[in-house]
Motif scaffolding. Structure first.
Motif, mmCIF file in Angstrom:
data_model
loop_
_atom_site.group_PDB
_atom_site.id
_atom_site.type_symbol
_atom_site.label_atom_id
_atom_site.label_comp_id
_atom_site.label_asym_id
_atom_site.label_seq_id
_atom_site.Cartn_x
_atom_site.Cartn_y
_atom_site.Cartn_z
ATOM 1 N N ARG A 119 0.870 -0.951 -0.147
ATOM 2 C CA ARG A 119 0.025 -0.073 -0.256
ATOM 3 C C ARG A 119 0.890 1.103 0.099
ATOM 4 O O ARG A 119 2.127 1.457 0.420
ATOM 5 N N GLU A 125 -4.772 10.444 2.063
ATOM 6 C CA GLU A 125 -4.637 9.701 3.164
ATOM 7 C C GLU A 125 -3.473 9.519 3.903
ATOM 8 O O GLU A 125 -3.591 9.547 5.619
ATOM 9 N N GLU A 129 -3.602 10.890 8.042
ATOM 10 C CA GLU A 129 -3.456 10.205 9.277
ATOM 11 C C GLU A 129 -2.171 10.670 9.642
ATOM 12 O O GLU A 129 -2.514 11.309 10.850
ATOM 13 N N ARG A 347 2.638 3.417 15.443
ATOM 14 C CA ARG A 347 1.700 2.619 13.832
ATOM 15 C C ARG A 347 3.042 2.262 12.879
ATOM 16 O O ARG A 347 3.736 3.031 12.301
ATOM 17 N N GLY A 351 -1.092 3.475 6.873
ATOM 18 C CA GLY A 351 -2.431 3.566 7.377
ATOM 19 C C GLY A 351 -2.451 3.348 8.592
ATOM 20 O O GLY A 351 -4.213 3.630 8.697
ATOM 21 N N GLY A 352 -1.733 2.634 8.784
ATOM 22 C CA GLY A 352 -2.209 2.296 10.613
ATOM 23 C C GLY A 352 -2.757 3.292 11.863
ATOM 24 O O GLY A 352 -2.983 2.671 12.576
ATOM 25 N N TYR A 353 -2.768 4.157 11.623
ATOM 26 C CA TYR A 353 -3.376 4.987 12.602
ATOM 27 C C TYR A 353 -4.917 5.694 11.929
ATOM 28 O O TYR A 353 -5.744 5.634 13.072
ATOM 29 N N SER A 354 -5.161 5.317 10.725
ATOM 30 C CA SER A 354 -6.721 5.103 10.408
ATOM 31 C C SER A 354 -7.409 4.018 10.309
ATOM 32 O O SER A 354 -8.748 3.983 10.560
ATOM 33 N N THR A 355 -6.462 3.092 10.212
ATOM 34 C CA THR A 355 -7.644 2.240 11.310
ATOM 35 C C THR A 355 -6.917 0.445 11.823
ATOM 36 O O THR A 355 -5.950 1.505 12.119
ATOM 37 N N ASP A 356 -7.587 -0.302 13.113
ATOM 38 C CA ASP A 356 -6.872 -0.393 13.918
ATOM 39 C C ASP A 356 -6.471 -1.980 13.135
ATOM 40 O O ASP A 356 -6.238 -2.729 13.823
ATOM 41 N N GLU A 357 -7.360 -2.874 12.214
ATOM 42 C CA GLU A 357 -7.353 -4.358 12.303
ATOM 43 C C GLU A 357 -6.525 -4.398 11.129
ATOM 44 O O GLU A 357 -5.879 -6.268 11.308
ATOM 45 N N ASP A 358 -5.795 -3.523 10.240
ATOM 46 C CA ASP A 358 -4.882 -3.876 9.033
ATOM 47 C C ASP A 358 -3.164 -3.897 9.281
ATOM 48 O O ASP A 358 -2.468 -3.108 9.167
#
Ligand code: SAM
Ligand code: SF4
Length: 474
Positions: A119, A125, A129, A347, A351-358
């Motif tokens: 990514r 994006e 973030e 993270r 994109g780790g700050y916008s989603t907790d799962e990926d």
């Protein structure tokens, strides 16, 4: 990155071969002194803030006697306190892309890792973030990317830095963007400087040539000399805050810290100033990497503390950075031994700050998962002042100017008031009640320990922040 003409290639290859002298390191390690008197002489020299040479470092690196180890740690704590006081600078990494053309066997981003979800963030994006980090209270980010840029090439990095600086949220914004990206040519460094970056950070990973060749199996990063000469090009281009480091776990740590010192001394000889920071990442498990699962030369916790303490004594005025690769307990211990900057709430996936799962796109596993506020609360409870200061580089106090202030100890007159004013800003704008209480307590205790002049300056700056002014610095 572009490597230009044959004569330029010859020049960096030649330069790259003059920085590390493996024979000299081996001799220093073999001839190290063992007796208590010799160790104590080195510690006395360190207490006088004179720095250390290779032979001193070799002597300290081999200490195993518990009494001498205690003296080593105690000396490092005293030196750390005398130069840095209680402040601890905080930042967050911002991974913008995990695309990479290299094959570093320890890294999840390596080109052939099929397990990784690739990514590269769009500018929108990146802005999102950045907004999240600002709303947590961050003022500094470290922009990180693999070595392959989407579509527009290197200008992707330049655009991304501009995007980060452009985001405002409430009263907050990012005031300093440091970068950790692949080595550049002098021309590209000039463009990078033009975006207003703080520090250019790059780790040699290992200075040990044979190990370097063994673990870097493909892509531009195979070129040891291009990488080791990157800081020379950055400084030539006018970037005078550079950050170096070693990825501990690849080769013998004793060899690495002596080599790191050779790199530092080389930069000092050429440019009159060494690096602004040293990073000490220890290898963590990474998806799709057997090497990271079983590092060839693992560094245990005691040796890791020794590394931080010895570096603190060897280059007392250079910042030491500790990332969230380490556990909260290890981070706490090393604050006292010499660490001056830490990441928090990190993270390592774009994109780790916008989603907790990926997590399928993250670079390595973290040791400290706590959000920024918990780290701040913890540090304040231990008596430290979490600092969000970005004053120096905005006032042009970088490179040699910074070291000229730092060496006689004058930088403390700026750092401590700036740490306090930015911490009060954080407590007022972002902290929950519990952190505010712990923070105010730490502030009272630090103010009480200050000399009159610095105390008066700090109190005035704190009052201005409490009255609603933001970005108060000296
Ligand atoms: N791609 C650029 C480079 O390699 O210089 C910059 C970004 S790279 C993601 C940043 C750093 O992550 C590397 O320099 C390396 O030291 C570190 N790293 C890679 N794999 C790691 C692992 N498994 N554990 C800890 N740190 C790691
Ligand atoms: Fe790419 Fe850097 Fe990871 Fe190597 S360490 S694979 S260059 S991102």
């Amino acid at each position: 990155m572009k490597r230009s003409t044959d004569s330029e290639t010859r020049a960096y290859k030649e330069l790259g071969n003059t920085i590390i002298d493996e024979k000299q390191i081996e001799v220093a390690l073999a001839d190290r002194k063992h007796d208590k008197t010799a160790v104590r002489e080195v510690l006395a020299k360190a207490r006088a803030l004179q720095g250390l040479d290779l032979s001193d470092m070799a002597t300290l690196a081999h200490i195993s006697d518990p009494e001498l180890l205690g003296e080593l740690f105690d000396t490092a704590t005293k030196v750390k306190e005398s130069i840095y006081g209680k402040r601890l600078v905080l930042f967050a990494p911002l991974y913008i892309s995990n695309l990479c053309g290299n094959e570093c066997l320890y890294c999840a981003f390596r080109a052939k890792n099929k397990e990784l979800k690739r990514r590269a963030l769009t500018q929108e994006e990146i802005a999102a973030e950045t907004g999240i980090l600002i709303n947590q209270g961050h003022k500094r980010v470290l922009l990180v990317a693999g070595e392959a840029y989407p579509g527009e090439g290197f200008s992707y990095i330049l655009k991304s830095i501009k995007t980060v600086y452009s985001v405002k949220s409430g009263q907050g914004n990012i005031r300093r963007v440091n970068v950790n990206i692949a080595p550049l040519s002098v021309d590209e460094f000039v463009q990078l400087k033009g975006t207003g970056i703080g520090t250019f950070q790059l780790f040699q990973e290992t200075y040990h040539r044979e190990t370097y060749d063994r673990v870097h199996r493909g892509g531009k990063k195979r070129d040891y000399e291009w990488r080791i000469t990157a800081m020379h090009r950055a400084m030539k281009a006018g970037i005078d805050d550079v950050g170096i480091g070693v990825l501990f776990g690849l080769a013998d740590w004793r060899f690495e810290i002596l080599a790191l010192m050779q790199h530092i001394r080389h930069l000092e000889r050429e440019f009159g100033v060494g690096p602004h920071t040293i990073s000490v990442p220890r290898m963590e498990p990474a998806s799709g990497s057997r090497l990271a699962e079983q590092p060839p030369k693992p560094v245990d916790d005691l040796d890791f503390r020794k590394i931080v303490a010895i570096l603190r004594l060897a280059v007392p005025y250079t910042g030491i950075i500790m990332s969230t690769r380490e556990t909260p307990a290890m981070r706490r211990e090393t604050f006292a031994l010499g660490v001056s900057q830490i990441s928090a709430g990190s993270r390592t996936n774009p994109g780790g700050y916008s989603t907790d799962e990926d997590f399928y796109s993250e670079q390595f596993c973290l040791g400290d998962h706590r959000p920024l506020d918990e780290v701040v609360n913890d540090a304040a409870s231990l008596g430290y002042i979490p600092s969000f200061c970005t004053a120096c580089y905005r006032l042009g106090r970088t490179g040699r100017d910074f070291m000229d202030l730092a060496k006689p100890g004058d930088i403390k007159d700026h750092c401590n008031p700036n740490a306090l004013s930015t911490f009060v800003e954080y407590l007022t704008d972002y902290a929950p009640e519990g952190t505010r209480r712990a923070g105010e307590e730490a502030i009272r205790s630090v103010l009480a320990d200050m000399d009159e002049r610095t105390q008066a300056r700090s109190v005035t700056m704190i009052q201005e922040v409490r009255a609603g002014r933001r970005d108060v610095f000296c």
